[in-house]
Scaffold this active site. Sequence first.
Site, PDB file in Angstrom:
ATOM      1  N   THR A 174       0.825  -1.211   0.000  1.00 50.76           N
ATOM      2  CA  THR A 174       0.000   0.000   0.000  1.00 50.76           C
ATOM      3  C   THR A 174       0.857   1.258   0.000  1.00 50.76           C
ATOM      4  OG1 THR A 174      -1.868  -1.091   1.050  1.00 50.76           O
ATOM      5  CG2 THR A 174      -1.715   1.269   1.391  1.00 50.76           C
ATOM      6  N   THR A 213       1.808  -4.198   4.262  1.00 56.23           N
ATOM      7  CA  THR A 213       1.640  -4.489   5.694  1.00 56.23           C
ATOM      8  C   THR A 213       1.140  -5.913   5.946  1.00 56.23           C
ATOM      9  OG1 THR A 213      -0.621  -3.622   5.675  1.00 56.23           O
ATOM     10  CG2 THR A 213       1.133  -2.082   6.303  1.00 56.23           C
TER      11      THR A 213
END
Length: 331
Positions: free
Chosen positions: A14, A94
């Site tokens: 991301t 993540t």
Amino acid sequence: MTLPRVIVLATGGTIAGSSSSAASSARYQAATVPVSALLEAVPALKDVARIEAEQVAQIDSKDMSFGLWARLAARVHHWSTQDDVAGIVITHGTDSLEETAMLLHLAGVASVPVVLTAAMRPATSLSADGPLNLLDAVRVAAHPDAAGKGVLVVINQEIHAGRDAVKAHTSAVDAFASPGTGPIGLVQDALVRFTRAPLRLPRQALPLPQNWPAVEIVASYAQPGRAVVDALVASGVRGLVVAAAGNGSIHETLVAALADAARAGVAVVRSTRTGAGNVIAPAQPNPSAGAFVSAGDLNPYKARVALLLALGADPALAGDPVRLQQFFALI
Ligand code: SIN
């Protein structure tokens, strides 16, 4: 003054994500922005370090693979052997960051600080967290106090030990935690402050396997069937990590299946699905009584990484719960 040389290895996530709508942090495409653009978005980096960057991959980290782990570890090792490299930053998604951090921690591939960082919001979002996380990660990688502390995770102004950091929230910018231990330091603007050293550093580097053993995770819950365990054993699995309840408690149906697996030479490791705390090892591992190897405080995903590397280095550990327990007690 010559600034320290820091290498940024980009893998996607991301932090390199983009969206057509700045207002949405949920609808976006991960791993689209090249590392050159990530660096350009943070002009302050040029006051902290001399940066060289490499796009090692561009993936959503849910799709992490053994092949990419091997490539990343090789690039980390390559750069860490260059004389004047002060530290290495890895930008990562993540979702599986805690597994990659565990892998690099155990593999001990670098003699310089290795700092993983990430973002919960894409680069195009209204208040992206990636730019500050990247700057902070470079600050830590370039800092003399980061030496000798193993693999680190820097996110949301916190420094975590790579062994302990886990993703603990679906969307918050403070999604990372080190359950039971807490962060080992902080970054506040230019101030990098370690408040303690991680004690559980690997005593011996584990090489990445040439042939990765099959190691899977099964979970204990109300009225489980044993078919999954039996099918995995039939497929040739070498290790099973159990996401057990509480302090490693496993439903009796699964205990029977796992005891059969252990008797067939499969390593069975109990972890906990609770998210924190230790699974206490019994005095004497005894697979027939359901007393399998304990993962200590490692969650099932980190325990699986450890078991992958342990069985890759020494396949005989699968049939030797006493030695395997000693391995888990030391990492
Ligand atoms: C990913 O893990 O690559 C996507 C999710 C994220 O980075 O937050």
